[in-house]
Write a protein that holds these residues in place. Structure first.
Motif, PDB file in Angstrom:
ATOM      1  N   CYS A 134       0.834  -1.214   0.000  1.00 30.99           N
ATOM      2  CA  CYS A 134       0.000   0.000   0.000  1.00 30.99           C
ATOM      3  C   CYS A 134       0.864   1.258   0.000  1.00 30.99           C
ATOM      4  O   CYS A 134       0.593   2.205  -0.746  1.00 30.99           O
ATOM      5  CB  CYS A 134      -0.929   0.003   1.204  1.00 30.99           C
ATOM      6  N   GLN A 135       1.885   1.271   0.828  1.00 31.74           N
ATOM      7  CA  GLN A 135       2.768   2.439   0.885  1.00 31.74           C
ATOM      8  C   GLN A 135       3.494   2.648  -0.435  1.00 31.74           C
ATOM      9  O   GLN A 135       3.616   3.780  -0.915  1.00 31.74           O
ATOM     10  CB  GLN A 135       3.783   2.276   2.029  1.00 31.74           C
ATOM     11  N   PHE A 136       3.981   1.577  -1.033  1.00 33.51           N
ATOM     12  CA  PHE A 136       4.693   1.657  -2.306  1.00 33.51           C
ATOM     13  C   PHE A 136       3.802   2.239  -3.402  1.00 33.51           C
ATOM     14  O   PHE A 136       4.188   3.176  -4.097  1.00 33.51           O
ATOM     15  CB  PHE A 136       5.197   0.269  -2.707  1.00 33.51           C
ATOM     16  N   VAL A 137       2.593   1.699  -3.543  1.00 34.45           N
ATOM     17  CA  VAL A 137       1.688   2.177  -4.585  1.00 34.45           C
ATOM     18  C   VAL A 137       1.275   3.624  -4.317  1.00 34.45           C
ATOM     19  O   VAL A 137       1.186   4.433  -5.238  1.00 34.45           O
ATOM     20  CB  VAL A 137       0.461   1.247  -4.714  1.00 34.45           C
ATOM     21  N   GLN A 138       1.059   3.965  -3.058  1.00 38.26           N
ATOM     22  CA  GLN A 138       0.670   5.331  -2.733  1.00 38.26           C
ATOM     23  C   GLN A 138       1.782   6.326  -3.074  1.00 38.26           C
ATOM     24  O   GLN A 138       1.529   7.379  -3.670  1.00 38.26           O
ATOM     25  CB  GLN A 138       0.305   5.434  -1.259  1.00 38.26           C
TER      26      GLN A 138
ATOM     27  N   ASN B  72      -7.235  -6.631  -1.888  1.00 38.43           N
ATOM     28  CA  ASN B  72      -8.324  -5.996  -1.139  1.00 38.43           C
ATOM     29  C   ASN B  72      -7.796  -4.892  -0.233  1.00 38.43           C
ATOM     30  O   ASN B  72      -8.370  -3.804  -0.156  1.00 38.43           O
ATOM     31  CB  ASN B  72      -9.094  -7.024  -0.304  1.00 38.43           C
ATOM     32  N   GLN B  73      -6.716  -5.167   0.456  1.00 33.85           N
ATOM     33  CA  GLN B  73      -6.111  -4.161   1.336  1.00 33.85           C
ATOM     34  C   GLN B  73      -5.676  -2.947   0.538  1.00 33.85           C
ATOM     35  O   GLN B  73      -5.912  -1.811   0.932  1.00 33.85           O
ATOM     36  CB  GLN B  73      -4.919  -4.771   2.081  1.00 33.85           C
TER      37      GLN B  73
ATOM     38  N   GLY C 164      -5.485   3.848   1.203  1.00 30.02           N
ATOM     39  CA  GLY C 164      -5.374   5.286   1.083  1.00 30.02           C
ATOM     40  C   GLY C 164      -5.356   5.761  -0.359  1.00 30.02           C
ATOM     41  O   GLY C 164      -4.913   6.873  -0.647  1.00 30.02           O
ATOM     42  N   LEU C 165      -5.841   4.934  -1.271  1.00 31.80           N
ATOM     43  CA  LEU C 165      -5.799   5.285  -2.689  1.00 31.80           C
ATOM     44  C   LEU C 165      -7.097   5.902  -3.181  1.00 31.80           C
ATOM     45  O   LEU C 165      -7.298   6.049  -4.369  1.00 31.80           O
ATOM     46  CB  LEU C 165      -5.455   4.043  -3.516  1.00 31.80           C
ATOM     47  N   THR C 166      -7.970   6.266  -2.277  1.00 28.43           N
ATOM     48  CA  THR C 166      -9.249   6.848  -2.665  1.00 28.43           C
ATOM     49  C   THR C 166      -9.193   8.370  -2.694  1.00 28.43           C
ATOM     50  O   THR C 166     -10.175   9.016  -3.025  1.00 28.43           O
ATOM     51  CB  THR C 166     -10.358   6.406  -1.694  1.00 28.43           C
ATOM     52  N   SER C 167      -8.054   8.934  -2.394  1.00 28.87           N
ATOM     53  CA  SER C 167      -7.891  10.386  -2.381  1.00 28.87           C
ATOM     54  C   SER C 167      -8.013  10.967  -3.788  1.00 28.87           C
ATOM     55  O   SER C 167      -7.668  10.327  -4.773  1.00 28.87           O
ATOM     56  CB  SER C 167      -6.514  10.724  -1.801  1.00 28.87           C
ATOM     57  N   GLN C 168      -8.480  12.193  -3.872  1.00 26.25           N
ATOM     58  CA  GLN C 168      -8.579  12.892  -5.163  1.00 26.25           C
ATOM     59  C   GLN C 168      -7.197  13.129  -5.771  1.00 26.25           C
ATOM     60  O   GLN C 168      -7.059  13.249  -6.980  1.00 26.25           O
ATOM     61  CB  GLN C 168      -9.290  14.237  -4.969  1.00 26.25           C
TER      62      GLN C 168
END
Length: 84
Positions: free
Chosen positions: A22-26, A55-56, A62-66
């Motif tokens: 998640c951190q890497f993709v963000q 799913n995570q 945290g990838l739903t941010s604009q």
């Protein structure tokens, strides 16, 4: 002699890996103006740990941010889905 719970170690390792993914993709998706795309094919063959990581990433990463430029595409073959 203490008893080591290998199942708990396994679960913690999976959670750490999911968090790192998640951190890497963000970080990557926030670093570029162009969208970052993750395409996963043949998801019918994915194991439960891989599905949990996806799913995570999609639900709690945290990838739903604009401000995030991230697209996920997943494909599977309907006739080959494992019911187990």
């Amino acid at each position: 002699m203490s008893c080591i719970d290998h199942d708990e170690d396994h679960v913690n390792a999976q959670k750490r890996l999911q968090w790192l993914l998640c951190q890497f993709v963000q970080v990557i998706s926030n670093s570029f103006a162009a969208p970052v795309t993750l395409f996963l094919d043949d998801l019918q063959w994915a194991d439960s740990a891989s599905i949990a990581a996806v799913n995570q990433l999609l639900l709690a990463g945290g990838l739903t941010s604009q401000d995030t430029h991230f697209f996920f595409f997943g494909c599977y073959r309907e006739g080959e889905i494992d019911d187990g």
